[in-house]
Structures are given as structure tokens and as C-alpha cells.
Design a protein around this motif. Structure first.
Motif, short mmCIF file in Angstrom:
data_model
loop_
_atom_site.label_atom_id
_atom_site.label_comp_id
_atom_site.label_asym_id
_atom_site.label_seq_id
_atom_site.Cartn_x
_atom_site.Cartn_y
_atom_site.Cartn_z
N ALA A 92 150.68 70.58 67.01
CA ALA A 92 149.74 69.58 66.27
C ALA A 92 148.22 69.82 66.71
N ARG A 93 148.27 70.25 67.80
CA ARG A 93 146.78 70.49 68.65
C ARG A 93 146.21 71.75 67.65
N ALA A 94 147.02 72.77 67.69
CA ALA A 94 146.73 73.85 66.88
C ALA A 94 146.49 73.70 65.48
N ILE A 95 147.09 72.74 64.85
CA ILE A 95 146.82 72.64 63.28
C ILE A 95 145.46 71.86 63.15
N LEU A 96 145.34 71.00 64.22
CA LEU A 96 144.11 70.10 63.87
C LEU A 96 142.90 71.05 64.46
N LYS A 97 143.15 71.88 65.18
CA LYS A 97 141.77 72.98 65.57
C LYS A 97 141.54 73.86 64.40
N SER A 98 142.62 73.93 63.36
CA SER A 98 142.28 75.08 62.24
C SER A 98 141.97 74.35 61.28
N ALA A 99 142.07 72.79 61.06
CA ALA A 99 141.67 72.16 59.78
C ALA A 99 140.04 72.04 59.97
N THR A 100 139.67 71.68 58.78
CA THR A 100 138.23 71.83 58.22
C THR A 100 137.84 70.19 57.88
N GLU A 101 136.62 69.91 57.84
CA GLU A 101 136.28 68.43 57.19
C GLU A 101 136.67 68.55 55.71
N ASP A 102 136.67 69.61 55.03
CA ASP A 102 137.00 69.62 53.58
C ASP A 102 138.41 69.38 53.65
N SER A 103 139.20 69.87 54.62
CA SER A 103 140.75 69.71 54.40
C SER A 103 141.04 68.14 54.53
N LEU A 104 140.23 67.64 55.20
CA LEU A 104 140.70 66.23 55.29
C LEU A 104 140.70 65.39 54.19
N GLN A 105 139.91 65.86 53.26
CA GLN A 105 139.75 65.18 51.89
C GLN A 105 140.84 65.54 50.73
N GLY A 106 141.68 66.65 51.20
CA GLY A 106 142.76 67.03 50.33
C GLY A 106 143.87 66.01 50.26
N LEU A 107 144.29 65.56 49.02
CA LEU A 107 145.34 64.54 49.01
C LEU A 107 146.67 64.83 49.65
N TRP A 108 147.36 64.28 50.16
CA TRP A 108 148.80 64.48 50.75
C TRP A 108 149.55 63.13 50.23
N THR A 109 150.94 63.42 50.17
CA THR A 109 152.05 62.47 49.75
C THR A 109 153.23 62.98 50.81
N MET A 110 153.74 61.77 51.26
CA MET A 110 154.95 62.05 52.10
C MET A 110 156.21 61.40 51.06
N LYS A 111 157.16 61.97 50.98
CA LYS A 111 158.39 61.68 50.37
C LYS A 111 159.57 61.61 51.19
N VAL A 112 160.52 61.11 50.80
CA VAL A 112 162.10 61.08 51.27
C VAL A 112 162.89 61.18 50.00
N GLY A 113 163.30 62.30 49.80
CA GLY A 113 163.75 62.79 48.58
C GLY A 113 163.05 62.28 47.43
N GLU A 114 163.41 61.82 46.38
CA GLU A 114 162.31 61.25 45.29
C GLU A 114 161.63 60.31 45.51
N VAL A 117 156.78 57.68 50.10
CA VAL A 117 156.67 56.72 51.20
C VAL A 117 155.29 56.55 51.61
N VAL A 118 154.44 57.62 51.69
CA VAL A 118 152.81 57.41 51.79
C VAL A 118 152.42 58.21 50.81
N GLY A 119 151.05 57.73 50.54
CA GLY A 119 150.27 58.67 49.54
C GLY A 119 150.44 58.33 48.00
N PRO A 120 149.73 59.24 47.08
CA PRO A 120 149.05 60.14 47.83
C PRO A 120 147.53 59.68 48.38
N LEU A 121 147.16 60.29 49.47
CA LEU A 121 145.89 59.89 50.22
C LEU A 121 145.27 60.90 51.02
N PRO A 122 144.07 60.93 51.16
CA PRO A 122 143.33 61.98 51.75
C PRO A 122 143.98 62.28 53.29
N ARG A 123 143.85 63.47 53.48
CA ARG A 123 144.50 63.86 54.90
C ARG A 123 144.06 63.07 55.97
#
Length: 168
Positions: A92-114, A117-123
Motif C-alpha cells: 500500500a505504501r509503495a502504491i500510494l507513493k507512486s500515485a499522482t494527484e491526477d490519478s486521485l481523480q480517476g474513477l474506480w468501482t468495486m464489484k463482487v461478481g456482477e 458495492v462501491v463507486g464509481p467514485l474518484p480514487r
């Protein structure tokens, strides 16, 4: 600016989560406060698993948790849970450190199968509102489990009630 704030909070709160997970006694891993509740070991493992999800949040636009099965060990093995937590924190630390301010605006969705359960929301919203708050919620539950089973609760934001009363 938002990214640096998330990273700072992440680092501060990882120490508190570690302190809490280290307070979970092996003898009480099977404790559950009600028939519908997780055991203390399952709850500890779930807290450790939330840190695993950081990589999915920052590397996928749609993340299906039903297809991603991390190797966690048994919930009755607190050492395996602590090791899983530490591995996930590093990822998690490594992925946060590699993120950018712009990447925080990208939409993300969590699913369980079809099912979504979350999103789409900005990261950035997902990091703060789902990952961070999710950990805080379950840490609160763990504090209740520890107290209800007669165990000592570590102070996360200053002394605990027991520590404060003991100083009088």
C-alpha cells in the motif's frame, strides 16, 4: 496536495493499526461477541486485508474482489495475520507513493461478481472514504472486542480510559 495529505495520514494511522493488531491475544482469537459477529481473529484478518485493497484501488478501474483471493493464512493464526498486515502495508505504501494527484481523480468501482458495492467514485474519495474510514470503523470494533473479552486496549490517540483513571 491531497496525495501528500493521504500519505501522511496513512503513515500515522498504520502505526495505530499495528499497535491495535499487536494487542490481539492468541488465546482470544475465537472470541465473538454475538452469533452473527466475526471472531476476533476474523476481524483482525479483515483489518489486515483492507490494506491489501490499496493496490486494487490504484491499479484497476474496476476491481472485483470475488476474483482476487489473497493468501492470508488462518484467522486462528495471529502471527500469519500480522505478517499479512505488514506485507500489505508495504504494498500500500509503495502504491500510494507512486500515485499522482491526477490519478486521485480517476474513477474506480468495486464489484463482487456482477454487483457494484462501491463507486464509481474518484480514487481520492475511495482512499479517504472507503479504505481509511473502513479501517477506522473496524479498529473501533476491535477495541470493543478487546474490552469485552477482558483484554487491555492500547491508546491510539492518547491514553485509554483505564490509563487515565489509573493516573489519578
Amino acid at each position: 496536495m491531497m496525495l501528500q495529505s493521504l500519505i501522511s495520514e496513512f503513515e500515522h494511522e498504520v502505526a495505530n493499526t499495528r499497535k491495535l493488531l499487536n494487542a490481539v491475544p492468541e488465546k482470544d482469537l475465537g472470541y465473538r461477541p454475538s452469533p452473527v459477529s466475526w471472531t476476533m481473529g476474523e476481524l483482525a484478518q479483515h483489518i489486515a486485508t483492507i490494506y491489501y485493497w490499496y493496490v486494487g484501488v490504484f491499479t484497476h478501474e474496476v476491481y472485483d474482489v470475488s476474483t482476487d483471493r489473497p493468501e492470508r493464512g488462518a484467522p486462528s493464526d495471529i502471527k500469519a495475520t500480522l505478517d499479512f498486515f505488514e506485507q500489505n502495508v508495504e504494498r500500500a505504501r509503495a502504491i500510494l507513493k507512486s500515485a499522482t494527484e491526477d490519478s486521485l481523480q480517476g474513477l474506480w468501482t468495486m464489484k463482487v461478481g456482477e454487483r457494484t458495492v462501491v463507486g464509481p467514485l474518484p480514487r481520492g474519495v475511495v482512499a479517504r472514504g472507503f479504505l481509511f474510514n473502513h479501517v477506522y470503523h473496524h479498529r473501533g470494533e476491535m477495541i470493543v472486542y478487546l474490552r469485552a473479552s477482558g483484554n487491555k486496549v492500547p491508546g491510539l490517540y492518547g491514553p485509554t480510559y483505564e490509563e487515565a483513571v489509573g493516573r489519578k
